[in-house]
Design a protein around this motif. Sequence first.
Motif, short mmCIF file in Angstrom:
data_model
loop_
_atom_site.label_atom_id
_atom_site.label_comp_id
_atom_site.label_asym_id
_atom_site.label_seq_id
_atom_site.Cartn_x
_atom_site.Cartn_y
_atom_site.Cartn_z
N ASN A 5 0.60 -1.27 0.05
CA ASN A 5 -0.06 -0.06 -0.02
C ASN A 5 0.95 1.00 -0.12
N VAL A 6 1.96 1.41 0.61
CA VAL A 6 2.85 2.38 0.91
C VAL A 6 3.84 2.31 -0.52
N GLU A 7 4.18 1.23 -0.66
CA GLU A 7 5.28 1.23 -1.78
C GLU A 7 4.47 1.61 -3.24
N ILE A 8 3.29 1.22 -3.49
CA ILE A 8 2.64 1.72 -4.69
C ILE A 8 2.51 3.01 -4.83
N ALA A 9 2.46 3.75 -3.80
CA ALA A 9 2.30 5.47 -3.81
C ALA A 9 3.84 5.75 -4.44
N GLY A 10 5.01 5.04 -3.94
CA GLY A 10 6.03 5.78 -4.13
C GLY A 10 6.24 5.36 -5.81
N GLU A 11 5.92 4.16 -6.06
CA GLU A 11 6.13 3.61 -7.47
C GLU A 11 5.17 4.69 -8.34
N PHE A 12 4.06 5.11 -8.06
CA PHE A 12 3.14 6.10 -8.85
C PHE A 12 4.15 7.28 -8.97
N GLY A 13 4.70 7.72 -7.94
CA GLY A 13 5.35 8.77 -8.09
C GLY A 13 6.94 8.74 -8.60
N GLY A 14 7.14 7.74 -9.06
CA GLY A 14 8.36 7.56 -9.86
C GLY A 14 9.55 7.26 -9.08
N LYS A 15 9.49 6.97 -7.65
CA LYS A 15 10.62 6.88 -6.74
C LYS A 15 11.11 5.35 -7.09
N ALA A 51 -1.78 4.75 6.18
CA ALA A 51 -2.27 5.95 5.48
C ALA A 51 -1.36 6.86 5.47
N ILE A 52 -0.73 7.37 6.65
CA ILE A 52 -0.03 8.37 6.90
C ILE A 52 1.61 8.23 6.34
N ALA A 53 2.09 6.92 6.13
CA ALA A 53 3.07 6.53 5.65
C ALA A 53 2.87 6.50 4.17
N ARG A 54 1.78 6.04 3.73
CA ARG A 54 1.39 6.19 2.42
C ARG A 54 1.46 7.60 1.65
N ALA A 55 1.04 8.64 2.72
CA ALA A 55 0.95 10.11 2.25
C ALA A 55 2.28 10.57 2.23
N LEU A 56 3.28 9.98 2.99
CA LEU A 56 4.75 10.47 3.06
C LEU A 56 5.70 9.82 2.13
N ALA A 57 5.10 8.82 1.38
CA ALA A 57 5.96 7.97 0.50
C ALA A 57 6.73 8.75 -0.74
N ASN A 58 6.11 9.62 -1.12
CA ASN A 58 6.81 10.52 -2.24
C ASN A 58 7.50 11.98 -1.85
N GLU A 59 7.60 11.99 -0.53
CA GLU A 59 8.08 13.27 0.01
C GLU A 59 7.60 14.45 -0.53
N PRO A 60 6.18 14.75 -0.58
CA PRO A 60 5.36 15.76 -1.03
C PRO A 60 5.84 17.20 -0.58
N SER A 61 5.58 18.11 -1.23
CA SER A 61 5.83 19.51 -1.04
C SER A 61 4.47 20.01 -0.11
#
Length: 129
Positions: A5-15, A51-61
């Motif tokens: 769940n957290v990993e896929i957020a990073g993948e979508f963000g190109g991490k 959910a919080i980890a997922r929100a932080l996965a892409n290091e958003p601005s």
Amino acid sequence: TARENVEIAGEFGGKSDSRRRARELLEYLDVAGREHSYPEMLSGGEQQRVAIARALANEPSLILADEPTAALDSVRSRSVMELFRKVAHDRRAAVLVVTHDHRALEVFDVLYEMEDGRIRPRDNSSTGE
């Protein structure tokens, strides 16, 4: 699973390091032992931390968080709010948190209060600063 769940957020963000980042965030939020669990196997508080980890996965601005600690105990609530502050300062990100939990307010730099549909700056001295 929680990790996916957290990993896929990073993948979508190109991490490229999304798996490592997911594990780090789950560990920090004290759900690393549940990384292979599906959502229905997690408690409400564990789901909130994932959910919080997922929100932080892409290091958003910009992070928008609506009652991010509602299902957490006071220790974990404080930890999450401190994490938001650290992200804001280290990553130069803006964090907007909406909460009814007054215990969490002391970690933030700027506070606003909404009452009767009006928003006004809150005196930070009332939070102990």
